[in-house]
Design a protein around this motif. Structure first.
Motif, PDB file in Angstrom:
ATOM      1  N   MET A  35      16.888  19.959  20.577  1.00  0.00           N
ATOM      2  CA  MET A  35      17.603  20.636  20.101  1.00  0.00           C
ATOM      3  C   MET A  35      19.174  20.197  20.729  1.00  0.00           C
ATOM      4  SD  MET A  35      17.949  24.675  21.075  1.00  0.00           S
ATOM      5  CE  MET A  35      18.915  25.112  19.613  1.00  0.00           C
ATOM      6  N   THR A  36      19.897  19.816  19.704  1.00  0.00           N
ATOM      7  CA  THR A  36      21.269  19.421  20.192  1.00  0.00           C
ATOM      8  C   THR A  36      22.090  20.406  19.625  1.00  0.00           C
ATOM      9  OG1 THR A  36      20.514  17.102  19.886  1.00  0.00           O
ATOM     10  CG2 THR A  36      22.998  17.540  20.012  1.00  0.00           C
ATOM     11  N   LEU A  37      23.019  20.870  20.442  1.00  0.00           N
ATOM     12  CA  LEU A  37      24.260  21.679  20.506  1.00  0.00           C
ATOM     13  C   LEU A  37      25.644  21.107  20.495  1.00  0.00           C
ATOM     14  CD1 LEU A  37      22.451  24.781  22.172  1.00  0.00           C
ATOM     15  CD2 LEU A  37      22.794  24.489  19.807  1.00  0.00           C
ATOM     16  N   VAL A  38      26.358  21.433  19.848  1.00  0.00           N
ATOM     17  CA  VAL A  38      27.980  21.161  19.905  1.00  0.00           C
ATOM     18  C   VAL A  38      28.540  22.521  20.472  1.00  0.00           C
ATOM     19  CG1 VAL A  38      30.127  20.285  19.027  1.00  0.00           C
ATOM     20  CG2 VAL A  38      27.979  19.110  18.340  1.00  0.00           C
ATOM     21  N   VAL A  39      29.159  22.418  21.499  1.00  0.00           N
ATOM     22  CA  VAL A  39      29.629  23.789  21.891  1.00  0.00           C
ATOM     23  C   VAL A  39      31.286  23.590  22.162  1.00  0.00           C
ATOM     24  CG1 VAL A  39      29.494  25.449  23.773  1.00  0.00           C
ATOM     25  CG2 VAL A  39      27.544  24.296  23.152  1.00  0.00           C
ATOM     26  N   ILE A  40      32.005  24.254  21.495  1.00  0.00           N
ATOM     27  CA  ILE A  40      33.414  24.191  21.842  1.00  0.00           C
ATOM     28  C   ILE A  40      33.996  25.627  22.453  1.00  0.00           C
ATOM     29  CG2 ILE A  40      35.508  24.037  20.297  1.00  0.00           C
ATOM     30  CD1 ILE A  40      33.780  22.936  17.729  1.00  0.00           C
ATOM     31  N   LEU A  41      34.654  25.340  23.812  1.00  0.00           N
ATOM     32  CA  LEU A  41      35.147  26.359  24.506  1.00  0.00           C
ATOM     33  C   LEU A  41      36.523  26.316  24.558  1.00  0.00           C
ATOM     34  CD1 LEU A  41      32.351  24.927  26.798  1.00  0.00           C
ATOM     35  CD2 LEU A  41      32.504  27.291  26.423  1.00  0.00           C
ATOM     36  N   THR A  42      37.041  27.240  24.338  1.00  0.00           N
ATOM     37  CA  THR A  42      38.664  27.652  24.500  1.00  0.00           C
ATOM     38  C   THR A  42      38.810  28.430  25.756  1.00  0.00           C
ATOM     39  OG1 THR A  42      39.089  27.820  22.108  1.00  0.00           O
ATOM     40  CG2 THR A  42      40.756  28.556  23.583  1.00  0.00           C
ATOM     41  N   VAL A  43      39.724  27.534  26.666  1.00  0.00           N
ATOM     42  CA  VAL A  43      39.494  27.970  27.994  1.00  0.00           C
ATOM     43  C   VAL A  43      40.928  28.162  28.403  1.00  0.00           C
ATOM     44  CG1 VAL A  43      38.931  26.844  30.491  1.00  0.00           C
ATOM     45  CG2 VAL A  43      37.361  26.195  28.497  1.00  0.00           C
ATOM     46  N   ARG A  44      41.100  29.101  29.313  1.00  0.00           N
ATOM     47  CA  ARG A  44      42.456  29.542  29.776  1.00  0.00           C
ATOM     48  C   ARG A  44      42.849  28.380  31.028  1.00  0.00           C
ATOM     49  NH1 ARG A  44      39.858  34.550  29.581  1.00  0.00           N
ATOM     50  NH2 ARG A  44      41.085  36.049  28.086  1.00  0.00           N
ATOM     51  N   CYS A  45      43.989  27.695  30.661  1.00  0.00           N
ATOM     52  CA  CYS A  45      44.442  26.731  31.577  1.00  0.00           C
ATOM     53  C   CYS A  45      44.503  27.227  33.142  1.00  0.00           C
ATOM     54  CB  CYS A  45      45.790  26.302  31.210  1.00  0.00           C
ATOM     55  SG  CYS A  45      45.688  25.047  29.741  1.00  0.00           S
TER      56      CYS A  45
ATOM     57  N   VAL B 226      21.431  25.557  36.015  1.00  0.00           N
ATOM     58  CA  VAL B 226      20.490  26.432  35.496  1.00  0.00           C
ATOM     59  C   VAL B 226      20.075  25.758  34.455  1.00  0.00           C
ATOM     60  CG1 VAL B 226      20.182  28.690  34.350  1.00  0.00           C
ATOM     61  CG2 VAL B 226      21.356  28.534  36.453  1.00  0.00           C
ATOM     62  N   MET B 227      20.554  25.209  33.529  1.00  0.00           N
ATOM     63  CA  MET B 227      20.289  24.514  32.208  1.00  0.00           C
ATOM     64  C   MET B 227      19.038  23.473  32.706  1.00  0.00           C
ATOM     65  SD  MET B 227      23.019  22.687  29.746  1.00  0.00           S
ATOM     66  CE  MET B 227      23.976  24.029  29.793  1.00  0.00           C
ATOM     67  N   ALA B 228      19.324  22.624  33.739  1.00  0.00           N
ATOM     68  CA  ALA B 228      18.472  21.584  34.314  1.00  0.00           C
ATOM     69  C   ALA B 228      16.935  22.349  34.171  1.00  0.00           C
ATOM     70  CB  ALA B 228      18.792  20.859  35.445  1.00  0.00           C
ATOM     71  N   ARG B 229      16.773  23.413  34.855  1.00  0.00           N
ATOM     72  CA  ARG B 229      15.533  24.121  34.991  1.00  0.00           C
ATOM     73  C   ARG B 229      14.796  24.302  33.846  1.00  0.00           C
ATOM     74  NH1 ARG B 229      18.291  27.716  39.019  1.00  0.00           N
ATOM     75  NH2 ARG B 229      18.035  29.368  37.497  1.00  0.00           N
ATOM     76  N   TYR B 230      15.652  24.352  32.770  1.00  0.00           N
ATOM     77  CA  TYR B 230      14.897  24.414  31.380  1.00  0.00           C
ATOM     78  C   TYR B 230      14.823  23.407  30.654  1.00  0.00           C
ATOM     79  CZ  TYR B 230      15.351  29.529  32.569  1.00  0.00           C
ATOM     80  OH  TYR B 230      15.178  30.737  33.389  1.00  0.00           O
TER      81      TYR B 230
ATOM     82  N   THR C 244      21.958  19.353  25.068  1.00  0.00           N
ATOM     83  CA  THR C 244      20.607  19.255  24.562  1.00  0.00           C
ATOM     84  C   THR C 244      19.680  20.046  25.536  1.00  0.00           C
ATOM     85  OG1 THR C 244      20.154  17.516  26.115  1.00  0.00           O
ATOM     86  CG2 THR C 244      20.794  17.032  23.878  1.00  0.00           C
ATOM     87  N   PHE C 245      18.553  20.608  24.681  1.00  0.00           N
ATOM     88  CA  PHE C 245      17.256  21.411  25.151  1.00  0.00           C
ATOM     89  C   PHE C 245      16.258  20.651  24.607  1.00  0.00           C
ATOM     90  CE2 PHE C 245      20.503  24.542  26.497  1.00  0.00           C
ATOM     91  CZ  PHE C 245      20.047  24.801  27.495  1.00  0.00           C
ATOM     92  N   PRO C 246      15.057  21.251  25.234  1.00  0.00           N
ATOM     93  CA  PRO C 246      13.766  20.660  24.441  1.00  0.00           C
ATOM     94  C   PRO C 246      13.367  21.267  23.173  1.00  0.00           C
ATOM     95  CG  PRO C 246      13.416  21.159  26.856  1.00  0.00           C
ATOM     96  CD  PRO C 246      14.891  21.327  26.365  1.00  0.00           C
ATOM     97  N   ASP C 247      13.786  22.844  23.190  1.00  0.00           N
ATOM     98  CA  ASP C 247      13.558  23.669  21.908  1.00  0.00           C
ATOM     99  C   ASP C 247      14.286  24.888  21.725  1.00  0.00           C
ATOM    100  OD1 ASP C 247      12.082  25.169  23.571  1.00  0.00           O
ATOM    101  OD2 ASP C 247      10.318  23.854  23.286  1.00  0.00           O
TER     102      ASP C 247
ATOM    103  N   ALA D 103      13.294  27.105  24.993  1.00  0.00           N
ATOM    104  CA  ALA D 103      14.061  26.815  26.189  1.00  0.00           C
ATOM    105  C   ALA D 103      15.606  27.122  26.546  1.00  0.00           C
ATOM    106  CB  ALA D 103      13.961  25.201  26.691  1.00  0.00           C
ATOM    107  N   PHE D 104      16.142  26.852  25.181  1.00  0.00           N
ATOM    108  CA  PHE D 104      17.539  27.401  25.244  1.00  0.00           C
ATOM    109  C   PHE D 104      17.774  29.105  25.395  1.00  0.00           C
ATOM    110  CE2 PHE D 104      21.333  28.644  22.431  1.00  0.00           C
ATOM    111  CZ  PHE D 104      22.105  28.371  23.307  1.00  0.00           C
ATOM    112  N   SER D 105      16.735  29.782  24.585  1.00  0.00           N
ATOM    113  CA  SER D 105      16.897  31.156  24.882  1.00  0.00           C
ATOM    114  C   SER D 105      16.599  31.666  26.208  1.00  0.00           C
ATOM    115  CB  SER D 105      15.857  31.853  23.789  1.00  0.00           C
ATOM    116  OG  SER D 105      16.325  31.534  22.521  1.00  0.00           O
ATOM    117  N   ALA D 106      15.590  30.916  26.904  1.00  0.00           N
ATOM    118  CA  ALA D 106      15.243  31.392  28.194  1.00  0.00           C
ATOM    119  C   ALA D 106      16.415  30.979  29.244  1.00  0.00           C
ATOM    120  CB  ALA D 106      14.113  30.448  28.666  1.00  0.00           C
TER     121      ALA D 106
END
Length: 103
Positions: A1-11, A27-31, A57-60, A63-66
């Protein structure tokens, strides 16, 4: 699974954001997940926020939910809360390779 994540961050909270993202990536790498690429935009006109875009990316879905339920990720949520104004997650899939040459 592929995700595009757009984060708005405080400078002003850049250090907290970077600390959170380093822990989240570990943590992500563990999944089986990974931040494949990041793109950072210039700050907004007032210099208060910027956007950071991640291709993740996540395998599925499992894995993303975990990953999202992981206790270590929860333990650093305060860093995220202090630095991220808004998050948009767009599920996607691999697109065409435009560098492959003529069709």
């Amino acid at each position: 699974m592929t995700l595009v994540v757009i984060l708005t961050v405080r400078c002003e909270a850049l250090d907290a954001f970077r600390a959170y993202e380093r822990r989240a990536a570990a943590v992500m790498a563990r999944y089986g997940g990974a931040i494949e690429r990041t793109v950072v935009t210039a700050p907004d006109g007032a210099g208060l926020t910027f956007k950071e875009i991640h291709i993740v990316t996540f395998p599925d879905e499992h894995a993303f939910s975990a990953y999202r339920r992981d206790a270590e990720l929860g333990a650093v949520a305060h860093l995220r809360d202090a630095s991220v104004v808004h998050t948009e997650i767009l599920p996607g899939e691999e697109g065409p390779d435009y560098h492959a040459g003529p069709a």
